[in-house]
Design a protein around this motif. Sequence first.
Motif, PDB file in Angstrom:
ATOM      1  N   ASP A  44      -0.194  10.145  32.946  1.00 39.54           N
ATOM      2  CA  ASP A  44       0.521   9.909  34.204  1.00 39.54           C
ATOM      3  C   ASP A  44       1.362  11.138  34.523  1.00 39.54           C
ATOM      4  OD1 ASP A  44       1.515   8.635  36.533  1.00 39.54           O
ATOM      5  OD2 ASP A  44       1.499   6.698  35.524  1.00 39.54           O
ATOM      6  N   ALA A  45       1.953  11.148  35.704  1.00 34.11           N
ATOM      7  CA  ALA A  45       2.662  12.331  36.189  1.00 34.11           C
ATOM      8  C   ALA A  45       4.169  12.272  35.950  1.00 34.11           C
ATOM      9  CB  ALA A  45       2.389  12.515  37.689  1.00 34.11           C
ATOM     10  N   PHE A  46       4.650  11.207  35.317  1.00 33.73           N
ATOM     11  CA  PHE A  46       6.071  11.123  34.981  1.00 33.73           C
ATOM     12  C   PHE A  46       6.181  10.472  33.602  1.00 33.73           C
ATOM     13  CE2 PHE A  46       4.990   7.101  36.798  1.00 33.73           C
ATOM     14  CZ  PHE A  46       5.807   6.141  36.208  1.00 33.73           C
ATOM     15  N   GLY A  47       7.242  10.811  32.879  1.00 33.81           N
ATOM     16  CA  GLY A  47       7.410  10.240  31.555  1.00 33.81           C
ATOM     17  C   GLY A  47       8.467  10.974  30.762  1.00 33.81           C
ATOM     18  N   LYS A  48       8.845  10.404  29.609  1.00 32.59           N
ATOM     19  CA  LYS A  48       9.940  10.926  28.810  1.00 32.59           C
ATOM     20  C   LYS A  48       9.483  11.620  27.524  1.00 32.59           C
ATOM     21  CE  LYS A  48      12.828   7.042  30.377  1.00 32.59           C
ATOM     22  NZ  LYS A  48      13.662   7.816  31.306  1.00 32.59           N
ATOM     23  N   ASP A  49       8.208  11.481  27.146  1.00 31.42           N
ATOM     24  CA  ASP A  49       7.719  12.008  25.881  1.00 31.42           C
ATOM     25  C   ASP A  49       7.410  13.496  26.019  1.00 31.42           C
ATOM     26  OD1 ASP A  49       6.327  12.628  23.523  1.00 31.42           O
ATOM     27  OD2 ASP A  49       5.560  10.581  23.353  1.00 31.42           O
ATOM     28  N   VAL A  50       8.224  14.344  25.395  1.00 24.95           N
ATOM     29  CA  VAL A  50       8.076  15.799  25.555  1.00 24.95           C
ATOM     30  C   VAL A  50       6.846  16.326  24.819  1.00 24.95           C
ATOM     31  CG1 VAL A  50      10.534  16.176  25.918  1.00 24.95           C
ATOM     32  CG2 VAL A  50       9.619  16.228  23.590  1.00 24.95           C
ATOM     33  N   ALA A  51       6.271  15.529  23.932  1.00 27.52           N
ATOM     34  CA  ALA A  51       5.075  15.967  23.213  1.00 27.52           C
ATOM     35  C   ALA A  51       3.811  15.761  24.034  1.00 27.52           C
ATOM     36  CB  ALA A  51       4.957  15.211  21.893  1.00 27.52           C
ATOM     37  N   MET A  52       3.933  15.112  25.183  1.00 31.20           N
ATOM     38  CA  MET A  52       2.782  14.813  26.020  1.00 31.20           C
ATOM     39  C   MET A  52       2.855  15.605  27.323  1.00 31.20           C
ATOM     40  SD  MET A  52       2.659  10.692  25.323  1.00 31.20           S
ATOM     41  CE  MET A  52       0.955  10.409  25.826  1.00 31.20           C
ATOM     42  N   THR A  53       1.692  15.862  27.924  1.00 31.68           N
ATOM     43  CA  THR A  53       1.623  16.660  29.147  1.00 31.68           C
ATOM     44  C   THR A  53       1.471  15.758  30.359  1.00 31.68           C
ATOM     45  OG1 THR A  53       0.633  18.543  28.007  1.00 31.68           O
ATOM     46  CG2 THR A  53       0.284  18.412  30.380  1.00 31.68           C
ATOM     47  N   LYS A  54       2.380  15.913  31.308  1.00 29.20           N
ATOM     48  CA  LYS A  54       2.284  15.162  32.555  1.00 29.20           C
ATOM     49  C   LYS A  54       1.202  15.766  33.444  1.00 29.20           C
ATOM     50  CE  LYS A  54       7.310  14.300  32.656  1.00 29.20           C
ATOM     51  NZ  LYS A  54       7.734  15.328  31.697  1.00 29.20           N
ATOM     52  N   ASP A  55       0.431  14.911  34.069  1.00 29.68           N
ATOM     53  CA  ASP A  55      -0.581  15.363  35.003  1.00 29.68           C
ATOM     54  C   ASP A  55      -0.924  14.197  35.912  1.00 29.68           C
ATOM     55  OD1 ASP A  55      -2.362  17.150  36.186  1.00 29.68           O
ATOM     56  OD2 ASP A  55      -4.015  16.568  34.874  1.00 29.68           O
ATOM     57  N   TRP A  56      -1.431  14.504  37.112  1.00 33.98           N
ATOM     58  CA  TRP A  56      -1.749  13.429  38.053  1.00 33.98           C
ATOM     59  C   TRP A  56      -3.023  12.718  37.610  1.00 33.98           C
ATOM     60  CZ3 TRP A  56       1.364  11.520  41.655  1.00 33.98           C
ATOM     61  CH2 TRP A  56       0.849  10.496  42.451  1.00 33.98           C
ATOM     62  N   GLY A  57      -2.935  11.441  37.394  1.00 41.32           N
ATOM     63  CA  GLY A  57      -4.068  10.645  36.963  1.00 41.32           C
ATOM     64  C   GLY A  57      -3.574   9.462  36.161  1.00 41.32           C
ATOM     65  N   TYR A  58      -4.500   8.696  35.628  1.00 36.05           N
ATOM     66  CA  TYR A  58      -4.095   7.512  34.895  1.00 36.05           C
ATOM     67  C   TYR A  58      -5.056   7.223  33.751  1.00 36.05           C
ATOM     68  CZ  TYR A  58      -2.189   2.876  33.962  1.00 36.05           C
ATOM     69  OH  TYR A  58      -1.587   1.785  33.362  1.00 36.05           O
ATOM     70  N   ALA A  59      -4.492   6.809  32.624  1.00 40.08           N
ATOM     71  CA  ALA A  59      -5.246   6.286  31.489  1.00 40.08           C
ATOM     72  C   ALA A  59      -4.286   5.462  30.654  1.00 40.08           C
ATOM     73  CB  ALA A  59      -5.853   7.409  30.642  1.00 40.08           C
ATOM     74  N   ALA A  60      -4.778   4.363  30.100  1.00 41.03           N
ATOM     75  CA  ALA A  60      -3.949   3.509  29.254  1.00 41.03           C
ATOM     76  C   ALA A  60      -4.808   2.854  28.190  1.00 41.03           C
ATOM     77  CB  ALA A  60      -3.243   2.447  30.088  1.00 41.03           C
ATOM     78  N   LEU A  61      -4.240   2.719  26.994  1.00 38.87           N
ATOM     79  CA  LEU A  61      -4.897   1.973  25.928  1.00 38.87           C
ATOM     80  C   LEU A  61      -4.352   0.554  25.942  1.00 38.87           C
ATOM     81  CD1 LEU A  61      -6.768   1.939  23.416  1.00 38.87           C
ATOM     82  CD2 LEU A  61      -4.710   2.425  22.051  1.00 38.87           C
ATOM     83  N   VAL A  62      -5.251  -0.416  26.121  1.00 40.64           N
ATOM     84  CA  VAL A  62      -4.870  -1.820  26.173  1.00 40.64           C
ATOM     85  C   VAL A  62      -5.312  -2.475  24.871  1.00 40.64           C
ATOM     86  CG1 VAL A  62      -5.112  -3.992  27.432  1.00 40.64           C
ATOM     87  CG2 VAL A  62      -5.170  -1.804  28.679  1.00 40.64           C
ATOM     88  N   GLU A  63      -4.358  -3.002  24.108  1.00 42.98           N
ATOM     89  CA  GLU A  63      -4.648  -3.708  22.861  1.00 42.98           C
ATOM     90  C   GLU A  63      -4.161  -5.148  23.009  1.00 42.98           C
ATOM     91  OE1 GLU A  63      -3.930  -0.791  19.281  1.00 42.98           O
ATOM     92  OE2 GLU A  63      -2.466  -0.348  20.853  1.00 42.98           O
ATOM     93  N   ILE A  64      -5.097  -6.065  23.140  1.00 47.06           N
ATOM     94  CA  ILE A  64      -4.727  -7.449  23.439  1.00 47.06           C
ATOM     95  C   ILE A  64      -5.914  -8.366  23.143  1.00 47.06           C
ATOM     96  CG2 ILE A  64      -5.428  -7.415  25.885  1.00 47.06           C
ATOM     97  CD1 ILE A  64      -2.729  -8.852  26.506  1.00 47.06           C
ATOM     98  N   ASN A  65      -5.615  -9.591  22.770  1.00 49.15           N
ATOM     99  CA  ASN A  65      -6.655 -10.573  22.432  1.00 49.15           C
ATOM    100  C   ASN A  65      -7.614 -10.037  21.368  1.00 49.15           C
ATOM    101  OD1 ASN A  65      -5.549 -12.296  24.289  1.00 49.15           O
ATOM    102  ND2 ASN A  65      -7.376 -12.507  25.544  1.00 49.15           N
ATOM    103  N   GLY A  66      -7.090  -9.197  20.470  1.00 49.66           N
ATOM    104  CA  GLY A  66      -7.908  -8.639  19.406  1.00 49.66           C
ATOM    105  C   GLY A  66      -8.842  -7.525  19.841  1.00 49.66           C
TER     106      GLY A  66
END
Length: 353
Positions: A44-66
């Motif tokens: 994503d293009a905003f965030g607090k984690d300085v070890a990660m690179t902000k860029d326009w776009g989206y990705a997420a890891l969803v861990e749910i229901n096993g």
Amino acid sequence: MRTTPLSTLTAAVGSIWLLLSCATTQPTPPTTAASPARITVLYDAFGKDVAMTKDWGYAALVEINGKRILFDTGDDAAVLAKNVKAKGVDLTKLDFVVLSHRHSDHVSGWSYVLSVNPHVKIYAPKEGFGIFGSDLPSKFYRKDDSLPPEMRYYNGAPPETMKFGTLFPGANIQLIDKTTEVTPGITLIALISDAPGTKELKELSLAIDTPDGVVLVVGCSHPGIEAIVAEAVKINPHIHFLTGGFHLVTAQDPVIEKVANALHDTYKVDFIAPGHCTGEPTFTALQKAFGDRYLYAGLGTTLSMGINPRAASNQAGAPVLDEGDSRSYRTLLAQSDDLHETGIGVVQLARMQ
């Protein structure tokens, strides 16, 4: 030594008790930790984690229901790779991937995913001649039997089904053209945009039915966030959690207010964690509408699910976006595909600091 009847009886009773104990005692099964229920924002293009690179776009890891599901892959394979490693995410252990739609800021990181997990199942929207591949019945085109064979497609004898290529040859892609439950409790909502600039764009959203209600993950919401939520309530009228991009990044205040009221009052969403193309004014409006049920979902945030979701990087009383977030968000927005459909005036507005 002489054995008395009493000692013989005592020994027999003891032996019987020992045998019964052995027969009824079962080994204690090992306890296993419950599978986590969480969503980790990887792009994503905003965030607090300085070890990660902000860029326009989206990705997420969803861990749910096993299940472990990668939802979208961002705009740049190298950036996705860096962010995945920074969060210690193992992409070789995925149940499947969802590519919400064909825009580059959601699919361009796919080459990295393919390099580490080449056989993972991918769900993508089915579009005619789309980048994910497609097929059509050969009867889709008109025929003229009076032409000689050399002037006719396939010499006048086309296959019954014409298959078209993909930008991801060899990938295990399953195309979705209607709302489908892909595994028990997990549904891909398939809708088509009717908005100017993205008309006929097909998009998938991820709906997980949980004991607390539906957890809904959206990519860019081109068909309209209200339309997506309206489809999700057909699965379960209780929408517990909503996250992702709402595509209100260039919307004016009356439109934003209408959507915020619909999500809060009409659909009664429990918790909301917007990101990506939702837009700064919409972040503000939704935080005002949802109060402490608004969760910060910037890059690197881990959103824990359950009856009372929490964001690992959430700070009570903190602004929705700090100054650094806002600056990077606007800069990356000005370079993004999200503005191509709205004209140069909006691009200039996004570039304003």
